[in-house]
Every structure is written in structure tokens, then in C-alpha cells.
Write an enzyme that holds these catalytic residues in place. Structure first.
Site, PDB file in Angstrom:
ATOM      1  N   GLY A   1       0.786  -1.168   0.093  1.00 19.73           N
ATOM      2  CA  GLY A   1       0.090   0.067  -0.034  1.00 19.73           C
ATOM      3  C   GLY A   1       0.736   1.152   0.101  1.00 19.73           C
ATOM      4  O   GLY A   1       0.375   2.318   0.890  1.00 19.73           O
TER       5      GLY A   1
ATOM      6  N   ASP B   1      -3.941  -6.985  -4.957  1.00 16.73           N
ATOM      7  CA  ASP B   1      -4.860  -6.779  -3.700  1.00 16.73           C
ATOM      8  C   ASP B   1      -4.055  -7.676  -2.659  1.00 16.73           C
ATOM      9  O   ASP B   1      -3.804  -9.005  -3.102  1.00 16.73           O
ATOM     10  CB  ASP B   1      -5.962  -7.400  -3.965  1.00 16.73           C
ATOM     11  CG  ASP B   1      -6.892  -6.983  -2.883  1.00 16.73           C
ATOM     12  OD1 ASP B   1      -6.550  -6.771  -1.816  1.00 16.73           O
ATOM     13  OD2 ASP B   1      -8.292  -6.887  -3.125  1.00 16.73           O
TER      14      ASP B   1
ATOM     15  N   TYR C   1     -12.959  -1.419  14.014  1.00 15.39           N
ATOM     16  CA  TYR C   1     -11.676  -0.969  13.382  1.00 15.39           C
ATOM     17  C   TYR C   1     -10.721  -1.294  14.656  1.00 15.39           C
ATOM     18  O   TYR C   1      -9.405  -1.557  14.314  1.00 15.39           O
ATOM     19  CB  TYR C   1     -11.797   0.563  13.290  1.00 15.39           C
ATOM     20  CG  TYR C   1     -10.467   1.261  12.895  1.00 15.39           C
ATOM     21  CD1 TYR C   1      -9.705   0.965  11.607  1.00 15.39           C
ATOM     22  CD2 TYR C   1      -9.929   1.872  13.917  1.00 15.39           C
ATOM     23  CE1 TYR C   1      -8.580   1.448  11.568  1.00 15.39           C
ATOM     24  CE2 TYR C   1      -8.617   2.568  13.585  1.00 15.39           C
ATOM     25  CZ  TYR C   1      -8.106   2.307  12.310  1.00 15.39           C
ATOM     26  OH  TYR C   1      -6.845   3.003  11.808  1.00 15.39           O
TER      27      TYR C   1
END
Length: 282
Positions: free
Chosen positions: A15, A72, A166
């Protein structure tokens, strides 16, 4: 092994097409490092600046060698292929950076399971998959490090009550960091977690965490990049199994105590917003 340079070392970063991941890559590139970056953004997105390809170009302009891979990290086969491609291109991998992450600060009744699953798959599972794929190369690497961008673990209920989904996903990353450190301690592979003391001026802050007002009260991503560099140049057998905060590790490793260089335009230290999972300074 203590060194001040990452010249010739190879990093695999998930990322890293923008934000903190790209900042870490650019700092390593200044030393002449090799950087493999794997991210989903292969074509421009009007909501987000940067792609794998623009990041790779910036890395090479900064002095490094880059291999940009569109993929991904939820796809195990794609990760394995990307890691193999990186190792073949540069002769191995010395540093693994788990930067990819998804965020949804929502309560239990508001958080769709699709969003919950996305956070689990990218954050916790993605960290595990990427680290697992890199480890055979790290075990043969030079001063090998795994660095996971995740917070210190805490049982304080306040970090769970507002966004338990989260928190589970980010703490899962931190548990991976701690587990890898202990499992591979004897083999000399370091594993640490790194988290910012304050908000960092990234697309996530701009789009999800307060917009311009929060950006003006954030530090620049370069503080995380310099902190990561300080970790990567530390002996892997001596710095492992820790939950590190950006300014604390910079002070510990470099002696830096004045962090004003990381302030954005017009920002003041006294106005900075303390990040999630970190206690405000006394």
C-alpha cells in the site's frame, strides 16, 4: 549490524502508492535502496492522489530502484507472486513493511459486515499474509526487519467503545507484530509496530478524519518515514518486539527532540491532534 544507510537493501511495502507508505519508500530511496511496492491503485482515482506507477517513478527520482506491482493483499496468490517477483528482481528481501490498511470508524450497529470483513482482510489478514510471504527471504536477508504500522496494544475500553470493528482490525496487526518478534527472535528477524503520536497529514485524514481542519493540526508523513528509517538501521537482534511511537523512537535512536520540521504550513505544536490509541502527552 548497525548502519546509517539502506543502500543496496530491499524493501517490500504494501500500500505504498501514497501517504505514509510512500514517504517511507522515498526516505529509503534517498539511501539508494531497492523498493518493491504492492498496491491496488494502478489507474488514477479522482478521490485519491497517486498510483503504483507514479510512486515508482518518484522512488526512482529520489535515488532508489523501484518495482511497482498492482495487486490486492487479500489475494494470497497475488502476494506470493509479488514477493517472488521482488526477490528475483533484487536478489532477496531485507525489510517488510505492512502499511496497507482500511479504516471505518463506526459503531457496531452502523458498521456493515462488508466493511468489517474488508478491515479484517486488509489489516490483520493482509499483515499476516504479506509477512508470511516475505519471511523466507527475510531469514536470509541483511539485518532483517518487519515493520507494521499499527498501534500499541491496550485494554483501555475507550479504544473499543466507539469503533470496536476498527480496533479489532488494527490490534490484530499489532498482535502479528508481537507474535512474529517472538517466533523469529532467535533467527534474528526483528518485528516491531510503529504508530504516530499525532495525526499525520494523509488522504485518510483529509477524506475521513476532519478534512482541512484536521490536516492543519497534523504532522507531515516524513516523521513516520524518518522513524521507520531509524528502526531499519538498528540491529535487528536488539530492536524487536516493541510498540514504537514515531517521535519517541526518533529521540531514542537519533537524539532528535525538536520536531517542528515535521509541522505543516501554519501548524503549531500546541494545536496538534493526538492520534487514536495514544495517550495525550502529560
Amino acid at each position: 549490524m548497525t548502519t546509517t544507510s539502506l543502500a543496496g537493501r530491499t524493501l517490500f511495502i504494501s500500500g505504498a502508492s501514497r501517504g505514509i507508505g510512500l514517504a517511507i519508500a522515498l526516505r529509503a530511496a534517498q539511501d539508494g535502496a531497492n523498493i518493491c511496492l504492492m498496491a491496488k491503485t494502478g489507474t488514477p482515482d479522482p478521490r485519491l492522489e497517486g498510483t503504483v506507477h507514479t510512486a515508482a517513478a518518484a522512488i526512482e527520482a529520489a535515488g532508489g530502484q523501484a518495482l511497482g506491482i498492482v495487486g490486492d493483499i487479500r489475494d494470497e496468490e497475488a502476494v506470493d507472486a509479488a514477493v517472488a517477483q521482488c526477490a528475483e528482481r533484487f536478489g532477496g528481501i531485507d525489510i517488510c513493511v505492512n502499511n496497507a490498511s482500511a479504516i471505518a470508524l463506526m459503531g457496531t450497529l452502523d458498521l456493515p459486515m462488508k466493511r468489517y470483513d474488508l478491515m479484517q482482510d486488509i489489516n490483520t489478514r493482509g499483515t499476516y499474509v504479506v509477512s508470511r510471504a516475505c519471511l523466507p527471504h527475510l531469514l536470509k536477508g541483511t539485518n532483517p526487519h518487519i515493520l507494521t504500522l499499527s498501534p500499541p496494544l491496550s485494554h483501555d475500553p475507550k479504544w473499543f467503545g466507539n469503533h470496536v470493528g476498527y480496533t479489532i482490525a488494527k490490534y490484530g496487526m499489532s498482535m502479528c507484530a508481537l507474535g512474529f518478534a517472538e517466533e523469529f527472535r532467535e533467527q534474528g528477524v526483528a518485528s516491531n509496530a510503529l504508530w504516530p503520536r499525532t495525526m499525520i497529514a494523509t488522504a485518510a485524514v483529509q477524506n475521513l478524519l476532519g478534512g482541512d481542519a484536521s490536516m492543519a493540526r497534523s504532522r507531515r508523513p516524513e516523521i513516520m518515514a524518518d522513524a521507520a528509517h531509524a528502526i531499519f538501521t538498528a540491529p535487528s537482534r536488539e530492536l524487536t518486539g516493541r510498540f514504537l511511537i514515531d517521535d519517541e523512537i526518533l529521540t531514542e535512536r537519533t537524539g532528535l527532540t525538536d520536531f517542528s520540521r515535521y509541522l505543516g504550513e501554519g501548524a503549531r505544536e500546541e494545536d496538534l491532534i493526538t492520534d487514536l490509541f495514544v495517550e495525550p502527552a502529560a
